[in-house]
Design an enzyme around this catalytic site. Structure first.
Site, PDB file in Angstrom:
ATOM      1  N   LYS A  12       0.821  -1.207   0.000  1.00 28.99           N
ATOM      2  CA  LYS A  12       0.000   0.000   0.000  1.00 28.99           C
ATOM      3  C   LYS A  12       0.853   1.256   0.000  1.00 28.99           C
ATOM      4  O   LYS A  12       0.583   2.211  -0.713  1.00 28.99           O
ATOM      5  CB  LYS A  12      -0.837   0.044   1.280  1.00 28.99           C
ATOM      6  N   GLU A  38      -0.004   1.911  16.920  1.00 29.23           N
ATOM      7  CA  GLU A  38      -0.748   0.826  16.253  1.00 29.23           C
ATOM      8  C   GLU A  38      -2.227   1.111  16.464  1.00 29.23           C
ATOM      9  O   GLU A  38      -2.648   1.369  17.596  1.00 29.23           O
ATOM     10  CB  GLU A  38      -0.426  -0.509  16.924  1.00 29.23           C
ATOM     11  N   ASP A  69      -8.125   2.312   4.117  1.00 31.72           N
ATOM     12  CA  ASP A  69      -8.550   0.955   4.422  1.00 31.72           C
ATOM     13  C   ASP A  69      -9.172   0.395   3.155  1.00 31.72           C
ATOM     14  O   ASP A  69      -9.882   1.113   2.439  1.00 31.72           O
ATOM     15  CB  ASP A  69      -9.555   0.940   5.580  1.00 31.72           C
ATOM     16  N   TYR A 152      -4.457  -9.893  -2.888  1.00 33.15           N
ATOM     17  CA  TYR A 152      -5.247 -10.686  -3.832  1.00 33.15           C
ATOM     18  C   TYR A 152      -4.936 -10.361  -5.295  1.00 33.15           C
ATOM     19  O   TYR A 152      -5.629 -10.842  -6.196  1.00 33.15           O
ATOM     20  CB  TYR A 152      -6.742 -10.468  -3.559  1.00 33.15           C
ATOM     21  N   ASP A 153      -3.917  -9.538  -5.551  1.00 34.41           N
ATOM     22  CA  ASP A 153      -3.617  -9.134  -6.937  1.00 34.41           C
ATOM     23  C   ASP A 153      -3.460 -10.320  -7.897  1.00 34.41           C
ATOM     24  O   ASP A 153      -3.921 -10.230  -9.046  1.00 34.41           O
ATOM     25  CB  ASP A 153      -2.347  -8.270  -6.992  1.00 34.41           C
TER      26      ASP A 153
HETATM   27  P1  IMP Z   1      -6.225  -3.314   5.460  1.00 30.73           P
HETATM   28  O1  IMP Z   1      -6.740  -2.149   4.647  1.00 30.73           O
HETATM   29  O2  IMP Z   1      -4.899  -3.049   6.056  1.00 30.73           O
HETATM   30  O3  IMP Z   1      -7.256  -3.847   6.391  1.00 30.73           O
HETATM   31  O4  IMP Z   1      -5.933  -4.507   4.458  1.00 30.73           O
HETATM   32  C1  IMP Z   1      -6.529  -4.577   3.240  1.00 30.73           C
HETATM   33  C2  IMP Z   1      -6.388  -5.984   2.680  1.00 30.73           C
HETATM   34  O5  IMP Z   1      -7.223  -6.025   1.512  1.00 30.73           O
HETATM   35  C3  IMP Z   1      -4.980  -6.290   2.206  1.00 30.73           C
HETATM   36  O6  IMP Z   1      -4.225  -6.944   3.181  1.00 30.73           O
HETATM   37  C4  IMP Z   1      -5.268  -7.194   1.017  1.00 30.73           C
HETATM   38  O7  IMP Z   1      -5.516  -8.492   1.471  1.00 30.73           O
HETATM   39  C5  IMP Z   1      -6.552  -6.631   0.452  1.00 30.73           C
HETATM   40  N1  IMP Z   1      -6.263  -5.584  -0.551  1.00 30.73           N
HETATM   41  C6  IMP Z   1      -6.532  -4.262  -0.466  1.00 30.73           C
HETATM   42  N2  IMP Z   1      -6.103  -3.601  -1.543  1.00 30.73           N
HETATM   43  C7  IMP Z   1      -5.526  -4.529  -2.326  1.00 30.73           C
HETATM   44  C8  IMP Z   1      -4.873  -4.441  -3.591  1.00 30.73           C
HETATM   45  O8  IMP Z   1      -4.683  -3.382  -4.193  1.00 30.73           O
HETATM   46  N3  IMP Z   1      -4.434  -5.614  -4.077  1.00 30.73           N
HETATM   47  C9  IMP Z   1      -4.601  -6.802  -3.450  1.00 30.73           C
HETATM   48  N4  IMP Z   1      -5.163  -6.936  -2.266  1.00 30.73           N
HETATM   49  C10 IMP Z   1      -5.639  -5.794  -1.696  1.00 30.73           C
END
Ligand code: IMP
Length: 197
Positions: A12, A38, A69, A152-153
């Site tokens: 990210k 955190e 998020d 999940y890309d």
């Molecule tokens: P969080 O926003 O930290 O709760 O995590 C979001 C989760 O969604 C990530 O760990 C991935 O599993 C998934 N995710 C969010 N954005 C993407 C992306 O751009 N590519 C692939 N998986 C994503």
């Protein structure tokens, strides 16, 4: 103007910094530069989690903070894993385990439609905040393909594409992703903040 990106997710972080690098007058800081608290993602929605993260980190550090998020919503699973995307296969699950669980859950269906959703929030230390949302429609592949990106890309094929996001490569992903679309919504406020010094 210094703005802190409040995420430790390396995938990210790379995408956010790349997508917003062209806004003049902003020096981007990360949790490697400034110790950040955190923040447990206790909210029921992506929006509440992103607001919680951005406001908590901005208040604790004194820097304007951008947090995001995001999650994957799969139609055949009634929108799961959604807000639980990072922990779909369990608290300590890695991306590969989440992908395996998703493929297993869809093994018996040809309904593969899904979307990525991202909510980006910019919060100031005084408590003011702005939110923006972006999504990307697509479908879930039958097997992982490609070595780029994260999460999940390798399983996500954007609408109109034959390649997965992990096969598109980082430059191309950043032109069309849910994250790009959410962050573009915050551009005017980021640019105004940078101009005001
Ligand atoms: P969080 O926003 O930290 O709760 O995590 C979001 C989760 O969604 C990530 O760990 C991935 O599993 C998934 N995710 C969010 N954005 C993407 C992306 O751009 N590519 C692939 N998986 C994503």
């Amino acid at each position: 103007m210094r703005v802190l990106v409040g995420t430790t997710n390396p995938g990210k972080l790379r995408e956010i910094l790349h997508i917003l690098a062209d806004i003049p007058g902003i020096e981007w800081l990360t949790p490697r530069d400034i110790p950040c608290p955190e923040v447990a993602e206790t909210g029921a929605t992506l929006t509440s989690n992103a607001i919680l993260k951005a406001r908590t980190i901005a208040a604790a550090t004194g820097y304007p903070t951008l947090a995001e998020d995001s999650g994957l919503e799969v139609d055949a699973l009634d929108g799961a894993p959604g807000v639980h995307s990072a922990r779909y296969a369990g608290e300590l699950a890695d991306h590969a385990a989440n992908n395996r669980k998703l493929l297993a859950a869809l093994a018996d269906t040809s309904e593969r439609r899904a979307r990525f959703r991202a909510v980006a929030v910019l919060a100031l230390p005084d408590g003011r905040f702005w939110t923006a949302e972006g999504f990307l429609n697509g479908q879930i592949a039958r097997e992982p393909r490609g070595g780029g990106g994260f999460g999940y890309d390798p399983l996500f094929i954007p609408a109109g594409e034959t390649r997965t996001l992990a096969e598109l490569g980082l430059e191309e992903k950043d032109t069309l992703s849910h994250r790009r679309r959410a962050l573009d919504g915050l551009r005017p406020v980021l640019a105004a903040l940078a101009r005001s010094g």
